[in-house]
Design a protein around this motif. Sequence first.
Motif, PDB file in Angstrom:
ATOM      1  N   PHE B 173       0.838  -1.204   0.000  1.00 26.43           N
ATOM      2  CA  PHE B 173       0.000   0.000   0.000  1.00 26.43           C
ATOM      3  C   PHE B 173       0.875   1.256   0.000  1.00 26.43           C
ATOM      4  CE2 PHE B 173      -2.524  -3.434   1.777  1.00 26.43           C
ATOM      5  CZ  PHE B 173      -3.598  -3.391   0.917  1.00 26.43           C
ATOM      6  N   GLY B 174       0.212   2.412   0.051  1.00 28.75           N
ATOM      7  CA  GLY B 174       0.945   3.673   0.066  1.00 28.75           C
ATOM      8  C   GLY B 174       1.398   4.135  -1.300  1.00 28.75           C
ATOM      9  N   LYS B 175       0.831   3.541  -2.375  1.00 31.21           N
ATOM     10  CA  LYS B 175       1.247   3.935  -3.739  1.00 31.21           C
ATOM     11  C   LYS B 175       0.342   5.053  -4.255  1.00 31.21           C
ATOM     12  CE  LYS B 175       2.601  -0.827  -4.625  1.00 31.21           C
ATOM     13  NZ  LYS B 175       2.037  -2.111  -5.056  1.00 31.21           N
ATOM     14  N   PRO B 176       0.930   6.068  -4.914  1.00 24.56           N
ATOM     15  CA  PRO B 176       0.143   7.212  -5.397  1.00 24.56           C
ATOM     16  C   PRO B 176      -0.990   6.792  -6.336  1.00 24.56           C
ATOM     17  CG  PRO B 176       2.501   7.598  -5.688  1.00 24.56           C
ATOM     18  CD  PRO B 176       2.362   6.190  -5.248  1.00 24.56           C
ATOM     19  N   GLU B 177      -0.783   5.712  -7.076  1.00 25.14           N
ATOM     20  CA  GLU B 177      -1.822   5.303  -8.032  1.00 25.14           C
ATOM     21  C   GLU B 177      -3.012   4.624  -7.348  1.00 25.14           C
ATOM     22  OE1 GLU B 177       1.250   4.075  -7.887  1.00 25.14           O
ATOM     23  OE2 GLU B 177       1.314   1.910  -8.250  1.00 25.14           O
ATOM     24  N   GLN B 178      -2.872   4.268  -6.085  1.00 27.27           N
ATOM     25  CA  GLN B 178      -4.005   3.664  -5.368  1.00 27.27           C
ATOM     26  C   GLN B 178      -5.015   4.736  -4.977  1.00 27.27           C
ATOM     27  OE1 GLN B 178      -1.454   1.740  -2.497  1.00 27.27           O
ATOM     28  NE2 GLN B 178      -1.944  -0.288  -3.316  1.00 27.27           N
ATOM     29  N   PRO B 179      -6.308   4.362  -4.847  1.00 25.79           N
ATOM     30  CA  PRO B 179      -7.335   5.372  -4.548  1.00 25.79           C
ATOM     31  C   PRO B 179      -7.080   6.046  -3.202  1.00 25.79           C
ATOM     32  CG  PRO B 179      -8.346   3.243  -5.075  1.00 25.79           C
ATOM     33  CD  PRO B 179      -6.876   3.010  -4.986  1.00 25.79           C
ATOM     34  N   GLU B 180      -7.328   7.317  -3.150  1.00 26.49           N
ATOM     35  CA  GLU B 180      -7.218   8.061  -1.889  1.00 26.49           C
ATOM     36  C   GLU B 180      -8.128   7.472  -0.829  1.00 26.49           C
ATOM     37  OE1 GLU B 180      -7.536  12.227  -1.154  1.00 26.49           O
ATOM     38  OE2 GLU B 180      -6.775  12.653  -3.171  1.00 26.49           O
ATOM     39  N   ALA B 181      -7.717   7.606   0.425  1.00 21.23           N
ATOM     40  CA  ALA B 181      -8.512   7.035   1.518  1.00 21.23           C
ATOM     41  C   ALA B 181      -9.709   7.920   1.883  1.00 21.23           C
ATOM     42  CB  ALA B 181      -7.629   6.817   2.747  1.00 21.23           C
ATOM     43  N   LEU B 182      -9.570   9.234   1.722  1.00 18.39           N
ATOM     44  CA  LEU B 182     -10.595  10.171   2.186  1.00 18.39           C
ATOM     45  C   LEU B 182     -11.932   9.945   1.470  1.00 18.39           C
ATOM     46  CD1 LEU B 182     -11.094  12.675   3.996  1.00 18.39           C
ATOM     47  CD2 LEU B 182     -10.526  14.077   2.004  1.00 18.39           C
ATOM     48  N   ARG B 183     -13.005   9.862   2.266  1.00 18.24           N
ATOM     49  CA  ARG B 183     -14.352   9.688   1.702  1.00 18.24           C
ATOM     50  C   ARG B 183     -15.120  10.998   1.790  1.00 18.24           C
ATOM     51  NH1 ARG B 183     -15.904   4.182   1.004  1.00 18.24           N
ATOM     52  NH2 ARG B 183     -17.615   5.199  -0.094  1.00 18.24           N
ATOM     53  N   SER B 184     -15.844  11.334   0.733  1.00 13.06           N
ATOM     54  CA  SER B 184     -16.668  12.549   0.804  1.00 13.06           C
ATOM     55  C   SER B 184     -18.073  12.250   0.277  1.00 13.06           C
ATOM     56  CB  SER B 184     -16.021  13.665  -0.008  1.00 13.06           C
ATOM     57  OG  SER B 184     -15.818  13.203  -1.329  1.00 13.06           O
ATOM     58  N   ASP B 185     -18.371  10.950   0.175  1.00  8.14           N
ATOM     59  CA  ASP B 185     -19.633  10.542  -0.450  1.00  8.14           C
ATOM     60  C   ASP B 185     -20.547   9.799   0.519  1.00  8.14           C
ATOM     61  OD1 ASP B 185     -17.908   8.430  -0.128  1.00  8.14           O
ATOM     62  OD2 ASP B 185     -18.224   7.561  -2.124  1.00  8.14           O
ATOM     63  N   LEU B 186     -20.274   9.929   1.825  1.00  9.16           N
ATOM     64  CA  LEU B 186     -21.009   9.104   2.793  1.00  9.16           C
ATOM     65  C   LEU B 186     -22.303   9.784   3.265  1.00  9.16           C
ATOM     66  CD1 LEU B 186     -18.053   7.800   5.003  1.00  9.16           C
ATOM     67  CD2 LEU B 186     -19.108   6.719   2.997  1.00  9.16           C
ATOM     68  N   ALA B 187     -23.382   9.031   3.284  1.00 11.36           N
ATOM     69  CA  ALA B 187     -24.651   9.519   3.829  1.00 11.36           C
ATOM     70  C   ALA B 187     -24.881   9.006   5.241  1.00 11.36           C
ATOM     71  CB  ALA B 187     -25.801   9.085   2.935  1.00 11.36           C
ATOM     72  N   ALA B 188     -24.175   7.940   5.614  1.00 13.58           N
ATOM     73  CA  ALA B 188     -24.300   7.405   6.972  1.00 13.58           C
ATOM     74  C   ALA B 188     -23.185   6.389   7.213  1.00 13.58           C
ATOM     75  CB  ALA B 188     -25.656   6.732   7.186  1.00 13.58           C
ATOM     76  N   TYR B 189     -22.765   6.306   8.472  1.00 15.21           N
ATOM     77  CA  TYR B 189     -21.848   5.225   8.879  1.00 15.21           C
ATOM     78  C   TYR B 189     -22.483   4.507  10.065  1.00 15.21           C
ATOM     79  CZ  TYR B 189     -17.924   2.640  10.831  1.00 15.21           C
ATOM     80  OH  TYR B 189     -17.135   1.626  11.328  1.00 15.21           O
ATOM     81  N   ILE B 190     -22.631   3.184   9.923  1.00 12.52           N
ATOM     82  CA  ILE B 190     -23.239   2.380  10.989  1.00 12.52           C
ATOM     83  C   ILE B 190     -22.227   1.326  11.406  1.00 12.52           C
ATOM     84  CG2 ILE B 190     -25.324   1.099  11.653  1.00 12.52           C
ATOM     85  CD1 ILE B 190     -26.027   3.594  10.028  1.00 12.52           C
ATOM     86  N   GLU B 191     -21.917   1.241  12.698  1.00  9.67           N
ATOM     87  CA  GLU B 191     -20.960   0.233  13.168  1.00  9.67           C
ATOM     88  C   GLU B 191     -21.625  -0.672  14.197  1.00  9.67           C
ATOM     89  OE1 GLU B 191     -17.161   1.718  14.396  1.00  9.67           O
ATOM     90  OE2 GLU B 191     -16.404  -0.267  14.958  1.00  9.67           O
ATOM     91  N   LEU B 192     -21.424  -1.950  13.990  1.00 15.40           N
ATOM     92  CA  LEU B 192     -21.916  -2.982  14.921  1.00 15.40           C
ATOM     93  C   LEU B 192     -20.688  -3.568  15.603  1.00 15.40           C
ATOM     94  CD1 LEU B 192     -23.991  -4.980  16.061  1.00 15.40           C
ATOM     95  CD2 LEU B 192     -23.999  -6.141  13.845  1.00 15.40           C
ATOM     96  N   HIS B 193     -20.753  -3.763  16.904  1.00 14.95           N
ATOM     97  CA  HIS B 193     -19.571  -4.191  17.657  1.00 14.95           C
ATOM     98  C   HIS B 193     -20.013  -4.975  18.880  1.00 14.95           C
ATOM     99  CE1 HIS B 193     -15.471  -3.845  19.343  1.00 14.95           C
ATOM    100  NE2 HIS B 193     -15.099  -3.341  18.180  1.00 14.95           N
ATOM    101  N   ILE B 194     -19.148  -5.808  19.404  1.00 16.01           N
ATOM    102  CA  ILE B 194     -19.446  -6.405  20.715  1.00 16.01           C
ATOM    103  C   ILE B 194     -19.288  -5.312  21.769  1.00 16.01           C
ATOM    104  CG2 ILE B 194     -18.803  -8.758  20.080  1.00 16.01           C
ATOM    105  CD1 ILE B 194     -16.090  -8.219  21.586  1.00 16.01           C
ATOM    106  N   GLU B 195     -20.022  -5.464  22.878  1.00 17.75           N
ATOM    107  CA  GLU B 195     -20.031  -4.397  23.888  1.00 17.75           C
ATOM    108  C   GLU B 195     -18.666  -4.199  24.559  1.00 17.75           C
ATOM    109  OE1 GLU B 195     -22.585  -5.092  27.269  1.00 17.75           O
ATOM    110  OE2 GLU B 195     -21.773  -3.353  28.330  1.00 17.75           O
TER     111      GLU B 195
END
Lengths: 417, 417
Positions: B173-195
């Motif tokens: 990873f870390g290659k310039p040709e790989q897609p940027e990590a930053l997201r600007s298209d999110l309408a919601a983030y939902i996370e499920l986790h153990i307590e």
Amino acid sequence: MISMKQEAASFVTELLGELGAIGAETGGGVTRLLYSPEWLEAQKFLARRMKGLGFEVRYDRVGNLYGRLPGTMKNGPVILTGSHIDTVRCGGRYDGAYGIAAAIAALSYLNETYGQPTYSLEVVSFCEEEGSRFPLTYWGSGNAVGLYDWDGAAEVRDAEKTSLKEAMEAAGFGKPEQPEALRSDLAAYIELHIEQGPILERMHKRIGIVEAIVGQRRYGITVRGEANHAGTTPMPMRKDALAGASEMIIQLEAEAIQWGEPLVATVGRIEAAPNTPNVVPETVQFTVDIRHHDERVLDSFSGHIINKFKEIARWRGLELSTVCWLEAKPAPMHKDLSDRLEKISGDLSLPYRRMVSGAGHDAQLFPGVCPTAMLFVPSKGGISHSPDEYTAPDELADGVSVLAALLYELAYEEKLP
Amino acid sequence: MISMKQEAASFVTELLGELGAIGAETGGGVTRLLYSPEWLEAQKFLARRMKGLGFEVRYDRVGNLYGRLPGTMKNGPVILTGSHIDTVRCGGRYDGAYGIAAAIAALSYLNETYGQPTYSLEVVSFCEEEGSRFPLTYWGSGNAVGLYDWDGAAEVRDAEKTSLKEAMEAAGFGKPEQPEALRSDLAAYIELHIEQGPILERMHKRIGIVEAIVGQRRYGITVRGEANHAGTTPMPMRKDALAGASEMIIQLEAEAIQWGEPLVATVGRIEAAPNTPNVVPETVQFTVDIRHHDERVLDSFSGHIINKFKEIARWRGLELSTVCWLEAKPAPMHKDLSDRLEKISGDLSLPYRRMVSGAGHDAQLFPGVCPTAMLFVPSKGGISHSPDEYTAPDELADGVSVLAALLYELAYEEKLP
């Protein structure tokens, strides 16, 4: 007696300076561990000095060094005075060494002033008291009073795995032809020492007359609860071993203050596990050191505090385990000798205080063998076991004056206790 | 929706079993540190699985793995769900991994049952959350929300002195040709986790609806007194750093209980010096970890407790120094989404509890970026970060049911918050 003070001050200061150079650390402090080259050099130095003063010098089989001013009464009782030559690592110049230097000064003064005593006077430089090299203490005085069977010395080892026996033999001791260490000819043992505590200085006293050396209990306490996530575990659902241990430590302090002086109780060591900022501690181990000169008080305070700890553990749902791993009996000093020290101090116009010694000393081994007395001079700031250990020359001389006066009564005036 | 439960239980259990075998330690537990071979194997395994289910799979530049179920609306908003793939050393099989497995199960179920959604649905397997290899946390989600500037990665190093950049490049990873990590298209983030805590289990609830992830203050406290001889220093003359620290620890606990849930305050780490049984402690250092979901409460409690510590130190003649070395703001979850989770849980007859998360999660980085929700399933015994981590299959399936229902509303019924 007061006329000798200036001479005693310079004699003792000089001798302590010379002794303190033997085993001096470059960063400050003195280290003379049992049977080390520095230790041997210090004993040889003292032997030469005492020989030069006309004392009869000898070592016993474990390396205790004696300087004798023989009495006119051949095979009569012996009055012994001195302390230990070994030090802790990076210790001070006064702990132990002062008691030896003062004893030499006192005997030399008595010899010059009054000639030969009736009963023999002896200075002792005990080989070991601190327990800094081998995991045992009072090796010197313990052999003199028969506490130790020195045949066990092959088992005890230092950090480098050298046995006590090997170390002793390497230093030239432990040979069957050398004189036995056990003494059976003592009429009194008198030890002069720095206080190693703050009481005399704070109370503006010059002499401490020790009425007893404290007994000691040392416990290892383990408190066991539950390791839990510091974020997700509500306060009422925790079994926090450190909160429990903290409550015990505060309770111990409060009870010790309430029971009053001279009782002392200390938590000096604490370890928590897993010891991570975001985990509620599962286990805490800590030490408890309790000291008092009356065994009944030691007993009842120790029992009381362990019960308090149990209550706290029960209330908090914690497991508690306690191990008593040291139990030393109090050693009362000889009342008649203490009274005489008090009278002498008064006669010399030296403000004094009858007190308990909270630290252990060679003197605590002698009450079962012969009448024993112990006296203190102040320690600056109460500091000991540190390069900063200090007692002023005139205070050092005070101790010599009182010691010499008592030795005079005992050995010249033949007033045995 | 309930009809899918058995299928979801076996799907998630099986997937967690396969994931848990990647990085399994011989002595129990799972270790998948960021960019390690095990970590890479786990991401590749998930990529294959998601590809097999028909998701569009891609990595971003820092190694976050996405599986996309494209919506009918091209370039429309994205509903994101998932968690992190990395583990602590010898961690459990559920922390992080469950949120990813459940997200895959939910998307797969929705796709099979309802076909293509209107808005795109994405599963994310964040590359890092725990901070177990490098001294930083939330590396995955932090890059997605623009918290990290990944050019700084050359400076941060692990215990073997490998830089984050080197490790990232070694893993591909870390290659310039790989897609940027930053997201600007999110309408919601939902996370499920153990307590990772005991509340749901003790209260017999099946679902936890997180209203906020706590903020956190972490302090380093140093208490300085005087090292003194434990035998010769009377109680009233002591400046005992450990007794002082103990009083502070007890006070902290008492105040935290009094301020009430959900405030938690923990002393997890303590070190005393010189830490020797027969010396009164000179210095004690300890940590304080305070958590609450309301910043004003965090502020006022922290201020209050530091003042209490100062009082105790002053009263005892001790020096106190305090350093705040971590300050994390509380992260409130989106109220409308939480309300919907509550309604869904009720509709599914799942006993639920609105609660605060005392642990940190990737979800806490998203409230500034898009409406964010988080839900919990129970942790057996509240245990986490341990091989003993466990949640029963039917409880795992409960989480999938609730998650799938919310995703359905968002992506199929187009009910954006």
